[in-house]
Structure formats: structure tokens, C-alpha cells
Motif scaffolding. Structure first.
Motif, PDB file in Angstrom:
ATOM      1  N   ILE A 116       8.098  94.838  92.872  1.00  0.00           N
ATOM      2  CA  ILE A 116       8.347  93.495  92.715  1.00  0.00           C
ATOM      3  C   ILE A 116       7.421  93.022  91.771  1.00  0.00           C
ATOM      4  O   ILE A 116       7.558  92.021  90.921  1.00  0.00           O
ATOM      5  CB  ILE A 116       8.513  92.647  93.931  1.00  0.00           C
ATOM      6  N   ARG A 117       5.680  93.263  92.221  1.00  0.00           N
ATOM      7  CA  ARG A 117       4.802  92.988  91.345  1.00  0.00           C
ATOM      8  C   ARG A 117       5.088  93.359  89.982  1.00  0.00           C
ATOM      9  O   ARG A 117       4.820  92.502  88.936  1.00  0.00           O
ATOM     10  CB  ARG A 117       3.557  93.528  91.635  1.00  0.00           C
ATOM     11  N   THR A 118       5.382  94.615  89.884  1.00  0.00           N
ATOM     12  CA  THR A 118       5.700  95.025  88.330  1.00  0.00           C
ATOM     13  C   THR A 118       6.830  94.544  87.581  1.00  0.00           C
ATOM     14  O   THR A 118       6.450  94.009  86.449  1.00  0.00           O
ATOM     15  CB  THR A 118       6.116  96.584  88.383  1.00  0.00           C
ATOM     16  N   HIS A 119       7.733  93.902  88.345  1.00  0.00           N
ATOM     17  CA  HIS A 119       8.917  93.178  87.648  1.00  0.00           C
ATOM     18  C   HIS A 119       8.338  91.746  87.136  1.00  0.00           C
ATOM     19  O   HIS A 119       8.628  91.566  86.061  1.00  0.00           O
ATOM     20  CB  HIS A 119       9.798  93.076  88.795  1.00  0.00           C
ATOM     21  N   PHE A 120       7.632  91.089  88.106  1.00  0.00           N
ATOM     22  CA  PHE A 120       7.117  89.769  87.685  1.00  0.00           C
ATOM     23  C   PHE A 120       6.171  89.939  86.567  1.00  0.00           C
ATOM     24  O   PHE A 120       6.112  89.181  85.475  1.00  0.00           O
ATOM     25  CB  PHE A 120       6.639  89.101  88.693  1.00  0.00           C
ATOM     26  N   ARG A 121       5.256  90.964  86.457  1.00  0.00           N
ATOM     27  CA  ARG A 121       4.346  90.995  85.215  1.00  0.00           C
ATOM     28  C   ARG A 121       4.839  91.520  83.965  1.00  0.00           C
ATOM     29  O   ARG A 121       4.390  91.307  83.050  1.00  0.00           O
ATOM     30  CB  ARG A 121       3.229  92.210  85.964  1.00  0.00           C
ATOM     31  N   ILE A 122       5.859  92.373  84.266  1.00  0.00           N
ATOM     32  CA  ILE A 122       6.693  92.950  82.955  1.00  0.00           C
ATOM     33  C   ILE A 122       7.281  91.533  82.295  1.00  0.00           C
ATOM     34  O   ILE A 122       7.305  91.239  81.261  1.00  0.00           O
ATOM     35  CB  ILE A 122       7.804  93.972  83.061  1.00  0.00           C
ATOM     36  N   LEU A 123       7.998  90.610  83.305  1.00  0.00           N
ATOM     37  CA  LEU A 123       8.532  89.659  82.765  1.00  0.00           C
ATOM     38  C   LEU A 123       7.498  88.715  82.022  1.00  0.00           C
ATOM     39  O   LEU A 123       7.774  87.970  80.968  1.00  0.00           O
ATOM     40  CB  LEU A 123       9.225  88.830  83.902  1.00  0.00           C
ATOM     41  N   ALA A 124       6.589  88.233  82.787  1.00  0.00           N
ATOM     42  CA  ALA A 124       5.235  87.481  82.123  1.00  0.00           C
ATOM     43  C   ALA A 124       4.932  87.935  80.721  1.00  0.00           C
ATOM     44  O   ALA A 124       4.544  87.273  79.959  1.00  0.00           O
ATOM     45  CB  ALA A 124       4.181  87.436  83.230  1.00  0.00           C
ATOM     46  N   ASP A 125       4.910  89.367  80.754  1.00  0.00           N
ATOM     47  CA  ASP A 125       4.377  89.912  79.538  1.00  0.00           C
ATOM     48  C   ASP A 125       5.313  89.771  78.370  1.00  0.00           C
ATOM     49  O   ASP A 125       4.753  89.697  77.276  1.00  0.00           O
ATOM     50  CB  ASP A 125       3.803  91.551  79.681  1.00  0.00           C
ATOM     51  N   ARG A 126       6.586  90.191  78.621  1.00  0.00           N
ATOM     52  CA  ARG A 126       7.474  90.437  77.354  1.00  0.00           C
ATOM     53  C   ARG A 126       8.294  88.875  77.356  1.00  0.00           C
ATOM     54  O   ARG A 126       9.204  88.981  76.531  1.00  0.00           O
ATOM     55  CB  ARG A 126       8.465  91.632  77.660  1.00  0.00           C
ATOM     56  N   GLY A 127       8.391  88.218  78.480  1.00  0.00           N
ATOM     57  CA  GLY A 127       9.402  87.103  78.512  1.00  0.00           C
ATOM     58  C   GLY A 127       8.937  85.946  77.353  1.00  0.00           C
ATOM     59  O   GLY A 127      10.000  85.436  76.866  1.00  0.00           O
ATOM     60  N   GLY A 128       7.753  85.819  76.966  1.00  0.00           N
ATOM     61  CA  GLY A 128       7.521  84.708  75.945  1.00  0.00           C
ATOM     62  C   GLY A 128       7.231  83.516  76.479  1.00  0.00           C
ATOM     63  O   GLY A 128       6.962  82.508  75.506  1.00  0.00           O
ATOM     64  N   LEU A 129       7.532  83.182  77.900  1.00  0.00           N
ATOM     65  CA  LEU A 129       7.576  81.817  78.356  1.00  0.00           C
ATOM     66  C   LEU A 129       6.908  81.973  79.870  1.00  0.00           C
ATOM     67  O   LEU A 129       6.891  82.941  80.391  1.00  0.00           O
ATOM     68  CB  LEU A 129       8.835  81.054  78.611  1.00  0.00           C
ATOM     69  N   PRO A 130       6.239  80.942  80.153  1.00  0.00           N
ATOM     70  CA  PRO A 130       5.770  80.788  81.592  1.00  0.00           C
ATOM     71  C   PRO A 130       6.869  81.142  82.685  1.00  0.00           C
ATOM     72  O   PRO A 130       7.953  81.024  82.522  1.00  0.00           O
ATOM     73  CB  PRO A 130       5.447  79.242  81.818  1.00  0.00           C
ATOM     74  N   VAL A 131       6.459  81.726  83.642  1.00  0.00           N
ATOM     75  CA  VAL A 131       7.486  82.419  84.811  1.00  0.00           C
ATOM     76  C   VAL A 131       7.371  81.658  86.076  1.00  0.00           C
ATOM     77  O   VAL A 131       6.048  81.528  86.603  1.00  0.00           O
ATOM     78  CB  VAL A 131       7.366  83.745  85.009  1.00  0.00           C
ATOM     79  N   ASP A 155      -3.444  86.628  88.564  1.00  0.00           N
ATOM     80  CA  ASP A 155      -3.451  87.268  87.218  1.00  0.00           C
ATOM     81  C   ASP A 155      -2.768  86.611  86.059  1.00  0.00           C
ATOM     82  O   ASP A 155      -2.963  87.059  85.109  1.00  0.00           O
ATOM     83  CB  ASP A 155      -2.292  88.429  87.484  1.00  0.00           C
ATOM     84  N   GLY A 156      -2.343  85.431  86.283  1.00  0.00           N
ATOM     85  CA  GLY A 156      -1.710  84.580  85.560  1.00  0.00           C
ATOM     86  C   GLY A 156      -0.317  84.699  85.150  1.00  0.00           C
ATOM     87  O   GLY A 156       0.242  84.395  84.097  1.00  0.00           O
ATOM     88  N   ALA A 157       0.510  85.629  85.929  1.00  0.00           N
ATOM     89  CA  ALA A 157       1.655  86.364  85.805  1.00  0.00           C
ATOM     90  C   ALA A 157       2.688  85.258  86.111  1.00  0.00           C
ATOM     91  O   ALA A 157       3.834  85.453  85.418  1.00  0.00           O
ATOM     92  CB  ALA A 157       1.983  87.785  86.466  1.00  0.00           C
TER      93      ALA A 157
END
Length: 301
Positions: A116-131, A155-157
Motif C-alpha cells: 500500500i505504501r508503494t502504491h501511494f508513493r508510485i502515484l505521488a511520483d508519477r501522477g503529476g498532481l497532489p494525492v 515523505d510528501g507522498a
């Protein structure tokens, strides 16, 4: 982007043929903006996101973002089962002009907190918008713990949290431990005054589709320290929230709740039809009359 105040999860009006009713959706957006809301959350649970095709999701996003025209932030739900599918929705939301993304933990698959942590960190890194994380264990079957959320916040994710878990103790832990600028929004329509008193920044109320003015009055009273006025408005909204129970035991909770919101919006002249997405059971004429009485008692007719 620090979110505060009232950010309704916008219903998706439908035609009797179960297509998105864009004309009614525009009227609903005007109704919410005239009510003084501080933002809009589209493609969430109250939007029936789980029932919409990708084409319908795109139409909703384009209609709302285009009509809002930057007057308030638009948060786009990118809710789906796994990270690759969520990233596809994130790309569409960014292209449509959304201001932020809202995502649950992955579901259907059985996940570990590390995943779940990985899921949100990838979305934060690749999504291009605040999550913004959406804690919805009743549907996702995973509780986002305070430790996990605070780790991702540090982490700012994550930019914030929509808490629909019903676990006020865990939400308070997040409020106490969050970094500066991290928004905590309650998803409970009936405990907003207490959530604001413990430090929440705002509310994402499905019932806010029906009565945005009421939630704006509630949050305004809380902001100026008028606890008595906030309590009085909250209690009126608690009584109005009885509309979601009108469907009783003959239908699922989504059918009863979303059907009630749409029936109320139709009775108020905001949308043309109370149609809900298939396979939800529609409310009958007697149930609609009971909702009408509750609306009248709340001063909305």
C-alpha cells in the motif's frame, strides 16, 4: 494545496437510459457553487465511480472541470483495483485539468501495508498532481493506519486524507501527528462539528449535494468558534440524513444512500432524473414521498 471547508463528493446525474446527464450535472455544479462550497470531489463513492465506464468518467471530469473554470479546486477520484489502473486514471485526470487526485488502497487483491505504501508513493511520483488518500475500509477492506498515513505524509507522498473509516480515534492520531499543510477531511456527514473541534480541516459530505448551504453554515460557525450554532446545524443535518435509511432492508446501502441523494436533488429541481447506475435498486414512489417529507422538515422545499 491545503484544502479546508466543504468539498462535496459530487453525484453523477443519469438519464433513464443510464447515461451521464451532463445538463443536470452542470446544474448540480451551479447549485453547489451557489451554496458556497470550497471545492468539488468528482468520481468518488457518491459519484458512483465504481459503476461508471472509463468513457463516462471522462465525460464527468470534462464537464465539471470545464464548467468550474478554476473557481474552486476539483479533486478527481482515480479509484481502481491496482496501481497500473490507477495511474491510467491519473493521466486522464491530469489531462482533463483536475487539481488533485484521490485514491484508495488497492483492492480485490490481498495487499500488505508495504504494498500500500508503494502504491501511494508510485502515484505521488508519477501522477503529476497532489494525492489525497481515501480511507474507506467498508468498500476497500483495508484500513489505512495512522502510522502508514503519517509515514506517507512525512515523505510528501500525500497532501491529505479523506477519512471515511468511522474510526475517529485513528483520525485524531493523524491530526496530532501530521506535518504542516496536510489536510484532514472527514467523510462523515453526521459528526462534522466534533471532527472540526478535534482539528479536522473540513468535510466531504455526500449529503452536501442536497444541502450545501447547511454544511457551509456548519463549518462557518465552527470557524468563528460558535459551537452552539455548529451543533444546531449539525443536528438538523443529522435529521435530514435519515433519507439514506428510507430504502430499508430491501436494497443495498449504496442503492439506499445514492438513491436518496438523487431523489432529493430531483425533488429540489436540481437534476432531471433520480436514476442510479445498474444494478442498484431504485426507490419506489412511497419511499420518494418519505424523502420529500424529510426535505420539507429540513426547510429545503
Amino acid at each position: 494545496m491545503m484544502l479546508t471547508g466543504v468539498i462535496p463528493p459530487v453525484c453523477t446525474p443519469m438519464t433513464p437510459e443510464h447515461e451521464v446527464d451532463a445538463t443536470s450535472l452542470v446544474r448540480l455544479i451551479d447549485h453547489l457553487l451557489e451554496g458556497g462550497v470550497d471545492g468539488l470531489f468528482v468520481l468518488g463513492s457518491s459519484s458512483e465511480v465504481a459503476y461508471l465506464t472509463d468513457a463516462q468518467r471522462a465525460l464527468v471530469l470534462e464537464t465539471v472541470v470545464g464548467h468550474v473554470g478554476g473557481r474552486v479546486p476539483v479533486l478527481a477520484g482515480v479509484i481502481d483495483m491496482t496501481t497500473p489502473r490507477v495511474l491510467e486514471h491519473a493521466r486522464a485526470a491530469r489531462a482533463a485539468g483536475a487539481d488533485a487526485l484521490v485514491a484508495t488502497a488497492p483492492f480485490y487483491t490481498r495487499t500488505h501495508p508495504t504494498e500500500i505504501r508503494t502504491h501511494f508513493r508510485i502515484l505521488a511520483d508519477r501522477g503529476g498532481l497532489p494525492v489525497y488518500a481515501y480511507d474507506l475500509p467498508v468498500s476497500v477492506h483495508t484500513k489505512l493506519t495512522a502510522d502508514l498515513l503519517l509515514d506517507l505524509a512525512a515523505d510528501g507522498a500525500l497532501a491529505g486524507l479523506k477519512d471515511s473509516s468511522g474510526d475517529d480515534g485513528a483520525m485524531r492520531q493523524v491530526i496530532l501527528g501530521r506535518p504542516a499543510g496536510f489536510s484532514v477531511l472527514t467523510g462523515s456527514e453526521i459528526t462534522v462539528d466534533s471532527a472540526l473541534a478535534m482539528g479536522a480541516d473540513g468535510v466531504v459530505p455526500g449529503l452536501g449535494n442536497v444541502d450545501p448551504h447547511g454544511y457551509v453554515r456548519l463549518t462557518s460557525a465552527a470557524a468563528r468558534g460558535d459551537a452552539a450554532a455548529a451543533k444546531e446545524e449539525q443536528e438538523r443535518l443529522v435529521r435530514l440524513f435519515q433519507i439514506v435509511r428510507v430504502g430499508g432492508s430491501r436494497m443495498g446501502g449504496s442503492s439506499a444512500g445514492l438513491g436518496a441523494f438523487k431523489a432529493a436533488l430531483c425533488l429540489r429541481g436540481v437534476i432531471d432524473h433520480p436514476t442510479t447506475a445498474l444494478p442498484q435498486i431504485p426507490l419506489n414512489a412511497d419511499e420518494t414521498r418519505r424523502i420529500e417529507k424529510l426535505l420539507a422538515a429540513a426547510g429545503l422545499l
